[in-house]
Design an enzyme around this catalytic site. Structure first.
Site, PDB file in Angstrom:
ATOM      1  N   VAL A 158     -35.854 -59.362  20.818  1.00 43.10           N
ATOM      2  CA  VAL A 158     -35.371 -58.019  21.129  1.00 43.10           C
ATOM      3  C   VAL A 158     -35.472 -57.180  19.870  1.00 43.10           C
ATOM      4  CG1 VAL A 158     -33.413 -56.641  21.926  1.00 43.10           C
ATOM      5  CG2 VAL A 158     -33.787 -58.934  22.864  1.00 43.10           C
ATOM      6  N   CYS A 159     -36.045 -55.990  20.015  1.00 45.60           N
ATOM      7  CA  CYS A 159     -36.243 -55.131  18.852  1.00 45.60           C
ATOM      8  C   CYS A 159     -35.992 -53.675  19.222  1.00 45.60           C
ATOM      9  CB  CYS A 159     -37.645 -55.311  18.323  1.00 45.60           C
ATOM     10  SG  CYS A 159     -38.881 -54.994  19.582  1.00 45.60           S
ATOM     11  N   ALA A 160     -36.174 -52.813  18.251  1.00 47.06           N
ATOM     12  CA  ALA A 160     -35.942 -51.393  18.489  1.00 47.06           C
ATOM     13  C   ALA A 160     -37.037 -50.795  19.370  1.00 47.06           C
ATOM     14  CB  ALA A 160     -35.846 -50.638  17.166  1.00 47.06           C
TER      15      ALA A 160
END
Length: 105
Positions: free
Chosen positions: A9-11
């Site tokens: 999960v990332c920006a």
């Protein structure tokens, strides 16, 4: 052997997709059967409503969400951890894969 599902999960998903490629290469070299993919934060919670994963790894840029993800996924026994900044920054797919494996048991 069951296929393991590893969600990062990332920006936004740009740099994390590069890490996914490195992790896939490391998994292939180890003979690990895994689905490794990255999603932006806003898609992660929706995905997890309908899918089960074996582990969730948060990019360092979204580490502030660790408590929230741990709370949400605790009832499903899905481990969540933040990818170490040095491994993320240097795109060490083998190290991040090893972290995921250790969390999955």
């Amino acid at each position: 052997m069951d296929k393991k599902e590893i969600m990062l999960v990332c920006a936004a998903g740009m740099s994390t997709s590069l890490l996914v490629n490195k992790m896939n290469k490391a998994a292939e070299e180890k003979g690990l059967y895994a689905k490794i993919f990255a999603v932006p934060v806003h898609e992660a919670t929706e995905y997890l409503k309908d899918h089960t994963v074996d582990v969730v790894l948060l990019g360092p840029q979204v580490r502030y969400l660790l408590d929230e993800f741990q709370e949400t996924l605790a009832s499903h026994s899905i481990p969540v951890e933040v990818i170490p900044m040095t491994d993320y920054g240097m795109m060490r797919g083998d190290k991040v894969l090893a972290l995921a494996e250790s969390l999955m048991g």
